[in-house]
Write an enzyme that holds these catalytic residues in place. Structure first.
Site, PDB file in Angstrom:
ATOM      1  N   CYS A   1       0.844  -1.210   0.000  1.00  0.00           N
ATOM      2  CA  CYS A   1       0.000   0.000   0.000  1.00  0.00           C
ATOM      3  C   CYS A   1       0.871   1.249   0.000  1.00  0.00           C
ATOM      4  O   CYS A   1       1.716   1.445   0.889  1.00  0.00           O
ATOM      5  CB  CYS A   1      -0.920  -0.035   1.208  1.00  0.00           C
ATOM      6  SG  CYS A   1      -1.916   1.454   1.420  1.00  0.00           S
TER       7      CYS A   1
ATOM      8  N   CYS B   1       0.511   3.371   3.131  1.00  0.00           N
ATOM      9  CA  CYS B   1       1.189   2.734   4.270  1.00  0.00           C
ATOM     10  C   CYS B   1       2.676   3.032   4.231  1.00  0.00           C
ATOM     11  O   CYS B   1       3.301   3.298   5.267  1.00  0.00           O
ATOM     12  CB  CYS B   1       0.947   1.228   4.259  1.00  0.00           C
ATOM     13  SG  CYS B   1      -0.793   0.747   4.378  1.00  0.00           S
TER      14      CYS B   1
ATOM     15  N   LYS C   1      21.138   7.611  28.498  1.00  0.00           N
ATOM     16  CA  LYS C   1      21.032   7.840  27.057  1.00  0.00           C
ATOM     17  C   LYS C   1      20.064   8.993  26.795  1.00  0.00           C
ATOM     18  O   LYS C   1      18.882   8.934  27.155  1.00  0.00           O
ATOM     19  CB  LYS C   1      20.533   6.574  26.355  1.00  0.00           C
ATOM     20  CG  LYS C   1      21.424   5.366  26.562  1.00  0.00           C
ATOM     21  CD  LYS C   1      22.809   5.596  25.995  1.00  0.00           C
ATOM     22  CE  LYS C   1      23.676   4.354  26.165  1.00  0.00           C
ATOM     23  NZ  LYS C   1      25.054   4.572  25.662  1.00  0.00           N
TER      24      LYS C   1
END
Length: 808
Positions: free
Chosen positions: A73, A76, A500
Site C-alpha cells: 500500500c 502505508c 542515554k
C-alpha cells in the site's frame, strides 16, 4: 480491501483508467508480500505474528497501539516514517503503552487481520490493558498523520481508559492544592514537579508519561484554574514548571524554553533521580572492578585522544583477533578501514607512522586472504619502522563507565566515527560516502555485537542514500547515534551515571534546540552542524592521560626484546630435546688415544668377525654425514603427540646397537617376513650402493628399512631387520661405541637406477663388506683353479692308461 487506499489517492489526483502497461509497472515497482515488511525490531515497534499477538493484545498489563498495514500500500509506505518517529518519541511510555504493527499482506498474518476485522490500510487501533479475547480494539478513524496529533490521541485514549487501569501508567488528571499539601506524607520521593498549564494543553501529561520510568520524582499537572496554588507559588507563565520539596520549599525549574522536551531533560538530570531498577551513582573516587582502575576526572564537553587510541587498540588487537583468516569482503573492509584511518585519523606522530606502515603493507597484499598473525606482526611493528607504535592497553577517559561493563568500547567507536566524518569534511573529501561506507562495512564484518551490527546495517541501508555531501554525512551519523540512544534508553546496558539522551544536550549547545509554535521540539541542523565541526575537530582533542612517545616506543622495544628472547629459548629447548648423531671421525683428526680405544673395542670378546678399522671408520663417517644432510621432519603419524611431532628423531641406515638380551632370530622365517617383501621392492627402485666418503650427495629422507649385518660369534648368521623409530632413545653416551660390524652401507639417491645386472649384484652383495667380497672372489678363483687342475690331472692320467692298454 484496497478500496480505502484508492479513495485516498483519488482525492489528490483525477481518476484515470489505468492501462495494462501502467498496472504491470505498478506491480513491478511495489514490494511483494513475500518480502520483509515496513518495520524492523530496531524501530522500537513490536512486530505482531501468530505467535505473539495474544500476549501483546490479550490480557496485557500495558495498553497497545497497533497499525494494520499492507506492505504494497502506497499510503502505508508514506505513513511508515511518521509511525517510526512516533515510536522513538514515546519510547519512554513503553511500560504504560506500547506500539505494534502487523503486515496484513504477509500470508502468515492474514488471519490476524481478518479476526480483527480490518477492511482498509493503514488502520490504527487502540487496545486497552487487560483486553479480552473477543475485543477488537478502538479504531482511530481519520487519525492524524503527524507525531503530535497521534501522541495526543493516545493520551486521550489513556485518560478514558477506565478500570482496570494500566499498573505502570501514572495518574493523568490535574492535582489540587489539598493533594499537594499532603503529598509527601504518603509518597517518599525527593521532588514533586508541578507543571502549570491551560486545560487544553498536553505538555503536563506528556512530561508525566516521559518520567514514568524514573524514581525519586513525581510529575503532576496543575490547571490555571487552580487559583490557590497559582497564587501561592506566584505563577505567571503557562506553561511553567515548579519543583516542590518535602520541607515545603519550592523553586521554578530553569529551562531555556518552556516546552515538553526541555522539562523532560532537566527533570531527568536532577540529583537523585534514577531510572527504575538502576543502581545509584558512583560516589567514590575509585571504581571497584577487576583491575581496580582509578576514576579519571574529565570534561564532558571535550574529546580525549586516550579514548581514540584505546578504541584502535581494542578494534585491531582484540576484535580482529577473532578472525584467524581474513579474506574476501572482510579483507577489503579491513584495507579500506586502515586506509581511512591513515588518511583522516588525527593522531600523534608515532601512531600515524604505524598506521601508514600497516596501510602500505595491506595495500601491497595481492593474495585474496591474509592471516591475522601476519597483520598482528605489522601492527606490533615487528619490522621496526622508526618512531612507529600503537600503545597497547585501554585507557578510557571520556568513555569510562561507572562500572567496567558500561560504555567504554561502544562509546569509543561512536566517538571515532564522529571524528573521522568531521576530519573528512575539514579535509575537503570529495566522496561523501567514503567514511560512512568504511564504517558500515567494518561494523558489518568485524563488530563483535552482532545485534548492534544488524541494527546499524538497517539504518545504513535505509538512510545512506540521502547523504550527498560531507556535511550531510556528519548529520546522518549524528541522527543515527541519537536513534540508537533512543532505542536503548532504559536497557540494562545503560549506565545510570550517563543516561542515554538526545545529544547534544541543551547545556552543551542551547542553540541546537528549538521549539515550534505549538511547543514541539525541533533541531536547528545548521547549529548542530557547527557544533559537530567544533566539538570533534582535531584542535579540541585533549591529550590528557596519554603516555609519552618515548615511553610507548620503549615499551615496544622491550616487547620485541622479550619476544626475541622467548624465541631463542624455544629454539634452545628444541635443540636440546633433539637427538643429534656424534660428529664423524673424518671431520676432525682423532688422537692416538682415541684410535687405540676404538681398536680395543673392535677386538672385544663380543665381536665374532674382525673388520679393517680404516674401512669401517670410513663407512661409519659416510653414514653420519649422509644422515646429517638428509634429516627432515617425517610426515605426521596419526595418533602421535605434539611433542613427538615437534622433535622427530632422525633415522639412519646401517648402524644399529645390539640389544642386551636379544634372541637369535631364525634366518629363514625373518627373510620370509621382511626380505622378500621389502628388500626386493627397494632393489627394484633406484638403489645405489655408495661406499666412499668423497661423494657427498644430499638425499631426500623417506621411511625405509635399515639393512644391517649381524654376524653371530658362534653361528655367523646374517639378519635383515627394520630400523626402529625410537632406536635413538637408548643411545645416550654409548653412540660412540656402536658396533661397526653392523654396517649396512646402503643409500638411496634420485636419478636413473642401475641395470638389471647391477640390481642383482646389489642384492647379492647385501650385508657383505669389500673384504668379504674380495675373499669370496679369491676363494672362487682358487676353487676354480683347483677343479681345473684336478680335471687336467685326471684327464692326462686317463689318456696314459688308455695308451698302455692299447700296446701289445
Amino acid at each position: 480491501m484496497a478500496r480505502r487506499c484508492s479513495r485516498a489517492t483519488s482525492q489528490q489526483t483525477p481518476v484515470r483508467r489505468p492501462t495494462a502497461a501502467a498496472m504491470l509497472m505498478c506491480f513491478c515497482l511495489l514490494p511483494s508480500a513475500a518480502q520483509a515488511g515496513l518495520y524492523t525490531a530496531s524501530d522500537q515497534i513490536t512486530l505482531l505474528t501468530r505467535d505473539n499477538v495474544e500476549s501483546v493484545l490479550v490480557n496485557s498489563t500495558a495498553a497497545a497501539v497497533v497499525e494494520f498495514y499492507a506492505s504494497w500500500c502506497g499510503h502505508c509506505i508514506s505513513f511508515s516514517p511518521v509511525y517510526k518517529s512516533l515510536a522513538r518519541d514515546i519510547s519512554e511510555w513503553r511500560p504504560a503503552v506500547s506500539l505494534a504493527a502487523v503486515d496484513c499482506a504477509a500470508e502468515e498474518n492474514r488471519k490476524i487481520c481478518v479476526d480483527y476485522k480490518i477492511r482498509g490500510f493503514p488502520s490504527i487501533k487502540f487496545f486497552r490493558a487487560f483486553s479480552k479475547e473477543d475485543s477488537y480494539g478502538t479504531n482511530y478513524l481519520g487519525f492524524p498523520r503527524d507525531i503530535s496529533g497521534l501522541r495526543h490521541a493516545i493520551i486521550d485514549s489513556l485518560e478514558t481508559h477506565g478500570e482496570p487501569w494500566p499498573p505502570s501508567c501514572p495518574p493523568l488528571e490535574p492535582i489540587s492544592q489539598a493533594e499537594v499539601d499532603v503529598f509527601f506524607g504518603t509518597n517518599p520521593v525527593q521532588y514533586l514537579a508541578l507543571i502549570f498549564e491551560e486545560s487544553r494543553s498536553y505538555v503536563g501529561r506528556e512530561v508525566i508519561l516521559d518520567l514514568l520510568q524514573f524514581e525519586n520524582i513525581t510529575v503532576r499537572r496543575v490547571l490555571r484554574s487552580e487559583v490557590g496554588l497559582v497564587t501561592k507559588l506566584g505563577v505567571t507563565a503557562f506553561p511553567s514548571c515548579y519543583l516542590y520539596y518535602p520541607d515545603g520549599q519550592f523553586s521554578r525549574l530553569q529551562v531555556s524554553r518552556e516546552a515538553r522536551s526541555f522539562y523532560t531533560y532537566v527533570l531527568m538530570r536532577l540529583p537523585g533521580v534514577l531510572r527504575s531498577g538502576k543502581a545509584g551513582l558512583i560516589s567514590s573516587v575509585v571504581i571497584t572492578n577487576s583491575s581496580a582502575e582509578p576514576w579519571r576526572s574529565f570534561n564532558r564537553t571535550r574529546v580525549y585522544m586516550a579514548d581514540l587510541e584505546s578504541t584502535l587498540h581494542y578494534a585491531l588487537r582484540v576484535e580482529l583477533a577473532a578472525h584467524s583468516l581474513i579474506k574476501g569482503e572482510a579483507l577489503t573492509s579491513l584495507k579500506n578501514y586502515i586506509a581511512v584511518l591513515a588518511k583522516y585519523f588525527p593522531g600523534r606522530s608515532v601512531v600515524m607512522n604505524l598506521l601508514k606502515s600497516v596501510n602500505t603493507w595491506l595495500q601491497n597484499q595481492t593474495a585474496d586472504h591474509i592471516s591475522y598473525e601476519a597483520f598482528r606482526e605489522m601492527l606490533d611493528n615487528t619490522a621496526q619502522v622508526p618512531d612507529a607504535a600503537l600503545p597497547e592497553g585501554e585507557r578510557w577517559v571520556g568513555c569510562q563507565g561507572s562500572q567496567p561493563h558500561f560504555r567504554r568500547y561502544p562509546c569509543g567507536v561512536w566517538t571515532l566515527f564522529h571524528v573521522l566524518t568531521v576530519q573528512a569534511n575539514s579535509a575537503g573529501a570529495s566522496n561523501p560516502h567514503e567514511v560512512l561506507s568504511v564504517m558500515r562495512n567494518y561494523v558489518k564484518n568485524f563488530f563483535g555485537c552482532r545485534d548492534c551490527a544488524d541494527h546499524f546495517e538497517t539504518m545504513a541501508r535505509e538512510g545512506l542514500r540521502t547523504v550527498s555531501s560531507p556535511p550531510s554525512a556528519m548529520l546522518w551519523l549524528w541522527s543515527a547515534h541519537n536513534r540508537v540512544n533512543s532505542r536503548i534508553a532504559g536497557a540494562l546496558s545503560e549506565d545510570p551515571h550517563f543516561p542515554k539522551i538526545q545529544w547534544p544536550p541543551p547545556e552543551m549547545c542551547s542553540s541546537c534546540h528549538a521549539a515550534s509554535s505549538d511547543g514541539e521540539h525541533r533541531w536547528n541542523t545548521n547549529r548542530v552542524l557547527s557544533f559537530l565541526s567544533s566539538h570533534f575537530s582535531s584542535s579540541r582533542i585533549l591529550n590528557d592521560y596519554l603516555e609519552d612517545d618515548s615511553q610507548v616506543l620503549e615499551k615496544q622495544r622491550q616487547k620485541h626484546d622479550q619476544k626475541l628472547k622467548l624465541v631463542l629459548q624455544r629454539k634452545a629447548r628444541e635443540a636440546s630435546n633433539s637427538v643429534m648423531l656424534p660428529p664423524s671421525s673424518s671431520s676432525s683428526p682423532s688422537s692416538p688415544l682415541e684410535e687405540d680405544e676404538e681398536e680395543k673395542e673392535e677386538e672385544g670378546p663380543d665381536d665374532g668377525v674382525a673388520y679393517e678399522e680404516d674401512e669401517v671408520g670410513e663407512e661409519a663417517a659416510a653414514v653420519r654425514e649422509m644422515e646429517e644432510k638428509s634429516a627432515k621432519p617425517k610426515p605426521k603419524v596419526e595418533g602421535g603427540g605434539d611433542h613427538q611431532q615437534r622433535h622427530k628423531k632422525p633415522s639412519f641406515v646401517g648402524l644399529r646397537m645390539r640389544e642386551p638380551q636379544e634372541d637369535i632370530m631364525d634366518l629363514d622365517s625373518f627373510v620370509n617376513k621382511h626380505f622378500g617383501a621389502k628388500v626386493l621392492q627397494f632393489a627394484s627402485s633406484s638403489l645405489v650402493k655408495q661406499r666412499t666418503l668423497q661423494r657427498k650427495v644430499e638425499q631426500e629422507p623417506r621411511p625405509v628399512f635399515g639393512l644391517s649385518l649381524e654376524l653371530d660369534a658362534g653361528v655367523g648368521m646374517v639378519g635383515l631387520q627394520p630400523i626402529d623409530q625410537d632406536l635413538h632413545a637408548g643411545f645416550g653416551g654409548q653412540t660412540k661405541r656402536l658396533q661397526k660390524r653392523e654396517l649396512a652401507g646402503r643409500y638411496f639417491e634420485e636419478g636413473p637406477g642401475p641395470g638389471p645386472r647391477g640390481r642383482w649384484i646389489s642384492v647379492l652383495s647385501i650385508g657383505f663388506s669389500k673384504l668379504d667380497v674380495s675373499l669370496c672372489v679369491v676363494l672362487y678363483f682358487l676353487s676354480t683353479a683347483c677343479l681345473l687342475g684336478m680335471y687336467l690331472f685326471f684327464r692326462n692320467r686317463l689318456k696314459r692308461r688308455r695308451i698302455k692298454l692299447a700296446l701289445p
